[in-house]
Enzyme design. Structure first.
Site, PDB file in Angstrom:
ATOM      1  N   GLN A  49      43.285 -17.706 -29.525  1.00 44.02           N
ATOM      2  CA  GLN A  49      42.473 -18.705 -28.826  1.00 44.02           C
ATOM      3  C   GLN A  49      42.778 -20.067 -29.442  1.00 44.02           C
ATOM      4  O   GLN A  49      43.231 -20.155 -30.587  1.00 44.02           O
ATOM      5  CB  GLN A  49      40.986 -18.383 -28.976  1.00 44.02           C
ATOM      6  N   HIS A  50      42.490 -21.124 -28.696  1.00 38.84           N
ATOM      7  CA  HIS A  50      42.958 -22.441 -29.144  1.00 38.84           C
ATOM      8  C   HIS A  50      42.237 -22.968 -30.382  1.00 38.84           C
ATOM      9  O   HIS A  50      42.893 -23.446 -31.320  1.00 38.84           O
ATOM     10  CB  HIS A  50      42.852 -23.449 -27.993  1.00 38.84           C
ATOM     11  N   GLU A  96      29.762  -6.657 -25.471  1.00 41.18           N
ATOM     12  CA  GLU A  96      30.846  -7.508 -24.971  1.00 41.18           C
ATOM     13  C   GLU A  96      31.045  -7.398 -23.463  1.00 41.18           C
ATOM     14  O   GLU A  96      30.444  -6.542 -22.810  1.00 41.18           O
ATOM     15  CB  GLU A  96      32.130  -7.172 -25.750  1.00 41.18           C
ATOM     16  N   ASN A 106      40.062 -29.471 -28.267  1.00 41.16           N
ATOM     17  CA  ASN A 106      39.875 -28.245 -27.486  1.00 41.16           C
ATOM     18  C   ASN A 106      38.407 -27.873 -27.380  1.00 41.16           C
ATOM     19  O   ASN A 106      37.649 -28.003 -28.338  1.00 41.16           O
ATOM     20  CB  ASN A 106      40.631 -27.084 -28.146  1.00 41.16           C
ATOM     21  N   GLU A 155      39.997 -29.949 -22.385  1.00 37.64           N
ATOM     22  CA  GLU A 155      39.058 -29.390 -21.405  1.00 37.64           C
ATOM     23  C   GLU A 155      38.100 -30.462 -20.880  1.00 37.64           C
ATOM     24  O   GLU A 155      37.678 -30.418 -19.717  1.00 37.64           O
ATOM     25  CB  GLU A 155      38.265 -28.226 -22.019  1.00 37.64           C
ATOM     26  N   GLY A 197      36.385 -24.456 -26.481  1.00 28.93           N
ATOM     27  CA  GLY A 197      36.474 -23.018 -26.226  1.00 28.93           C
ATOM     28  C   GLY A 197      35.100 -22.404 -26.406  1.00 28.93           C
ATOM     29  O   GLY A 197      34.198 -23.035 -26.971  1.00 28.93           O
ATOM     30  N   TYR A 250      33.415 -19.453 -28.244  1.00 28.58           N
ATOM     31  CA  TYR A 250      33.558 -18.370 -29.220  1.00 28.58           C
ATOM     32  C   TYR A 250      32.163 -18.084 -29.780  1.00 28.58           C
ATOM     33  O   TYR A 250      31.510 -18.990 -30.300  1.00 28.58           O
ATOM     34  CB  TYR A 250      34.524 -18.793 -30.344  1.00 28.58           C
ATOM     35  N   ARG A 251      31.746 -16.845 -29.689  1.00 33.40           N
ATOM     36  CA  ARG A 251      30.359 -16.492 -30.021  1.00 33.40           C
ATOM     37  C   ARG A 251      30.061 -16.731 -31.505  1.00 33.40           C
ATOM     38  O   ARG A 251      30.951 -16.618 -32.356  1.00 33.40           O
ATOM     39  CB  ARG A 251      30.105 -15.024 -29.664  1.00 33.40           C
TER      40      ARG A 251
HETATM   41  C1  LIG Z   1      30.007 -15.564 -23.415  1.00 30.24           C
HETATM   42  C2  LIG Z   1      31.428 -15.602 -23.925  1.00 30.24           C
HETATM   43  C3  LIG Z   1      31.694 -15.254 -25.205  1.00 30.24           C
HETATM   44  C4  LIG Z   1      32.982 -15.301 -25.687  1.00 30.24           C
HETATM   45  N1  LIG Z   1      33.180 -15.008 -26.978  1.00 30.24           N
HETATM   46  C5  LIG Z   1      34.396 -15.180 -27.520  1.00 30.24           C
HETATM   47  C6  LIG Z   1      34.554 -15.012 -28.906  1.00 30.24           C
HETATM   48  O1  LIG Z   1      33.608 -14.695 -29.635  1.00 30.24           O
HETATM   49  N2  LIG Z   1      35.770 -15.208 -29.443  1.00 30.24           N
HETATM   50  C7  LIG Z   1      36.835 -15.577 -28.679  1.00 30.24           C
HETATM   51  O2  LIG Z   1      37.906 -15.796 -29.234  1.00 30.24           O
HETATM   52  N3  LIG Z   1      36.718 -15.716 -27.318  1.00 30.24           N
HETATM   53  C8  LIG Z   1      35.515 -15.545 -26.734  1.00 30.24           C
HETATM   54  N4  LIG Z   1      35.345 -15.722 -25.380  1.00 30.24           N
HETATM   55  C9  LIG Z   1      36.494 -15.998 -24.525  1.00 30.24           C
HETATM   56  C10 LIG Z   1      36.898 -17.467 -24.557  1.00 30.24           C
HETATM   57  O3  LIG Z   1      35.818 -18.310 -24.294  1.00 30.24           O
HETATM   58  C11 LIG Z   1      37.964 -17.773 -23.516  1.00 30.24           C
HETATM   59  O4  LIG Z   1      39.062 -16.961 -23.794  1.00 30.24           O
HETATM   60  C12 LIG Z   1      38.429 -19.234 -23.508  1.00 30.24           C
HETATM   61  O5  LIG Z   1      39.582 -19.314 -22.801  1.00 30.24           O
HETATM   62  C13 LIG Z   1      38.789 -19.777 -24.833  1.00 30.24           C
HETATM   63  O6  LIG Z   1      39.181 -21.155 -24.717  1.00 30.24           O
HETATM   64  P1  LIG Z   1      40.584 -21.626 -25.316  1.00 30.24           P
HETATM   65  O7  LIG Z   1      41.660 -21.103 -24.380  1.00 30.24           O
HETATM   66  O8  LIG Z   1      40.505 -23.114 -25.311  1.00 30.24           O
HETATM   67  O9  LIG Z   1      40.704 -21.041 -26.675  1.00 30.24           O
HETATM   68  C14 LIG Z   1      34.049 -15.669 -24.851  1.00 30.24           C
HETATM   69  C15 LIG Z   1      33.779 -16.006 -23.542  1.00 30.24           C
HETATM   70  C16 LIG Z   1      32.488 -15.985 -23.081  1.00 30.24           C
HETATM   71  C17 LIG Z   1      32.226 -16.381 -21.667  1.00 30.24           C
HETATM   72 MN   LIG Z   2      41.903 -24.603 -24.567  1.00 37.87          MN
END
Ligand SMILES: Cc1cc2nc3c(=O)[nH]c(=O)nc-3n(C[C@H](O)[C@H](O)[C@H](O)COP(=O)(O)O)c2cc1C
Ligand SMILES: [Mn+2]
Length: 346
Positions: free
Chosen positions: A100-101, A192, A78, A143, A80, A82-83
Site C-alpha cells: 500500500q502507498h 475483515e 498519499n 488522492e 489511504g 489503513y485500520r
Molecule cells: C474499512 C477499510 C479498512 C481497510 N484497512 C486496511 C488496512 O488496515 N491496511 C491496508 O493496508 N489496507 C486497508 N484497506 C484497503 C486500502 O484502503 C485500499 O487498498 C487503498 O487503496 C489504499 O490506498 P493506497 O493505494 O493509497 O495505499 C482498507 C480499506 C477499507 C475500506
Molecule cells: Mn495512493
C-alpha cells in the site's frame, strides 16, 4: 448523481473525475479545529471507539477515514485507508500492508533511513475523503486532487498542529503523530472485508499520538466490514472497476466493461472484451496484475463482449458453457498475495 445510476455509469463518472483533478486549497482554520488537544492531554479513550465485531482484538478508532503521509523525496501526499486499533491513551497500532502507498513510504523511505514518519488520520467530514482514500489510484497521484475532481471544486485543507501535513478542514476528528522506525505493537484480529477474521494478532507499526483536533460533539465514521455488501465492497466495486478499465483502455484492449463485483470485491474481477487476437486473456491478466489496482486480485474472469460483466447470471452461464475447464482455466503460481486472504495459511 441520480441514486439509481447504474454501476457502469458510476465507473465512467469516476474515470472522468480522475482525468480532471482539482488541486486542494489551503485554509487557515476549519471545523476540525474547534477543539485542539496536544501533548499529555491527548486521550483516545475520550473518543467513542467501538469494538466493531465480537472477537476483534481491541477498540478500533479508524475504520472509515484517510491516513495521510508524505513522500519525503517527491512531495507526493498519499491518502489511504489503513485500520488502526487503540493501544493506550496516546498510542495506536495500524495494519500497514507493504505494497500500500502509505506503508511503502514508511518502509521504503522513512524506516530505511532511520527516521520517524509523520502521520495524520482524518475521520469523517466530506464522504469523498474516505471514498478516495479507499480507492486504488496509482502511485504519485495525490488522492486530494482526484477528490476535488469528484467534487468539481477544491477540497479545503488545513495544517496539522504538530507536523506539516495538511488535513481536510471539515473532518470530524484528526489524529496526528509519528511512527518511529521499527517500533511495533500487537494489533488485531479484526473482522475483515472477506467475511472472515483472518489476519492474526501480530506486531504492527506503533503510532505515537501528539495531538487530536476535533469538532464539537464529533461523529466517528466507521465501517462494520464483513460478509456481503459492506461500505468497502460498494465503493471499491466502482473505483477498482474504474482503475482496471482505464488500464485496459490505455493499452488498446477493445474492452466492453470491467466489473469488480461487490460480492467478490478486491479479490476478483470480470472483464468483457472483444478478442482481437489469440491469448488476449493472458495479456489482460498481466496488465491487471502489473498495476496497483490488481495486486490483490486472484480471480480474473475474461468473457466475450456479448456477456455483460455486471450481470452475474450471464457471467456464470459463460463460465459453465463457454469455458473448457481443461484448457480455459490458468493457474499462475507464486504471485503476490495478501495476509487477508482466508485460504492462505499464515
Ligand atoms: C474499512 C477499510 C479498512 C481497510 N484497512 C486496511 C488496512 O488496515 N491496511 C491496508 O493496508 N489496507 C486497508 N484497506 C484497503 C486500502 O484502503 C485500499 O487498498 C487503498 O487503496 C489504499 O490506498 P493506497 O493505494 O493509497 O495505499 C482498507 C480499506 C477499507 C475500506
Ligand atoms: Mn495512493
Amino acid at each position: 448523481m441520480d441514486p439509481d445510476t447504474p454501476p457502469q455509469e458510476l465507473v465512467e463518472a469516476y474515470i472522468e473525475a480522475g482525468k480532471n483533478p482539482i488541486k486542494p486549497i489551503e485554509v487557515s482554520t476549519g471545523p476540525v479545529k474547534e477543539n485542539i488537544i496536544v501533548g499529555d492531554d491527548v486521550d483516545l479513550f475520550k473518543l467513542p471507539a467501538p469494538v466493531v465485531h465480537g472477537g476483534d482484538g481491541g477498540r478500533y478508532i479508524s475504520t472509515w477515514h484517510a491516513c495521510i503521509h508524505q513522500d519525503p523525496d517527491s512531495g507526493w501526499v498519499n491518502w489511504g485507508m489503513y485500520r488502526s486499533m487503540i493501544v493506550d491513551k496516546n498510542k495506536l497500532a495500524g495494519l500497514l500492508i507493504p505494497y500500500q502507498h502509505g506503508p511503502m513510504i514508511l518502509y521504503q523511505k522513512y524506516e530505511a533511513r532511520g527516521k520517524a514518519m509523520p502521520f495524520a488520520i482524518a475521520i469523517g467530514g466530506d464522504p469523498v475523503v474516505a471514498f478516495i482514500a479507499s480507492s486504488y489510484l496509482p502511485a504519485y497521484v495525490n488522492e486530494a486532487d482526484v477528490a476535488g475532481g469528484i467534487r468539481k471544486e477544491p477540497i479545503e485543507l488545513v495544517k496539522c498542529e504538530t507536523n506539516d501535513l495538511m488535513v481536510p478542514a471539515t473532518s470530524e476528528i484528526v489524529i496526528e503523530g509519528e511512527i518511529r522506525p521499527h517500533e511495533r505493537v500487537e494489533e488485531g484480529p479484526f473482522g475483515e472485508f472477506t467475511g472472515f477474521r483472518t489476519t492474526e494478532r501480530g506486531g504492527r507499526p506503533l503510532h505515537r499520538i501528539k495531538a487530536i483536533t476535533h469538532r464539537n460533539n464529533p461523529i466517528l465514521t466507521m465501517s462494520c466490514m464483513g460478509m456481503g455488501c459492506d461500505e468497502y465492497a460498494a465503493l471499491v466495486s466502482v473505483t477498482l472497476s474504474g482503475e482496471m478499465l482505464q488500464i485496459l483502455r490505455q493499452n488498446g484492449i477493445p474492452v466492453r466493461g470491467v466489473c469488480v463485483h461487490p460480492w467478490g470485491n478486491t479479490l476478483s474481477t470480470i472483464v468483457s472484451t472483444k478478442v482481437p487476437y489469440a491469448n488476449v486473456a493472458h495479456q489482460i491478466s498481466s496488465m491487471i496484475w502489473g498495476s496497483k489496482a490488481g495486486v490483490y486480485v486472484h480471480w480474473i474472469i475474461v468473457v466475450d463482449e456479448n456477456v455483460d460483466p455486471w450481470n452475474l447470471e450471464d457471467v456464470f452461464h459463460a463460465v459453465v458453457f463457454q469455458c473448457n475447464p481443461q484448457d480455459g482455466i490458468h493457474v499462475y503460481k507464486r504471485t503476490l498475495g495478501m495476509t487477508l486472504d482466508p485460504f492462505l495459511t499464515p
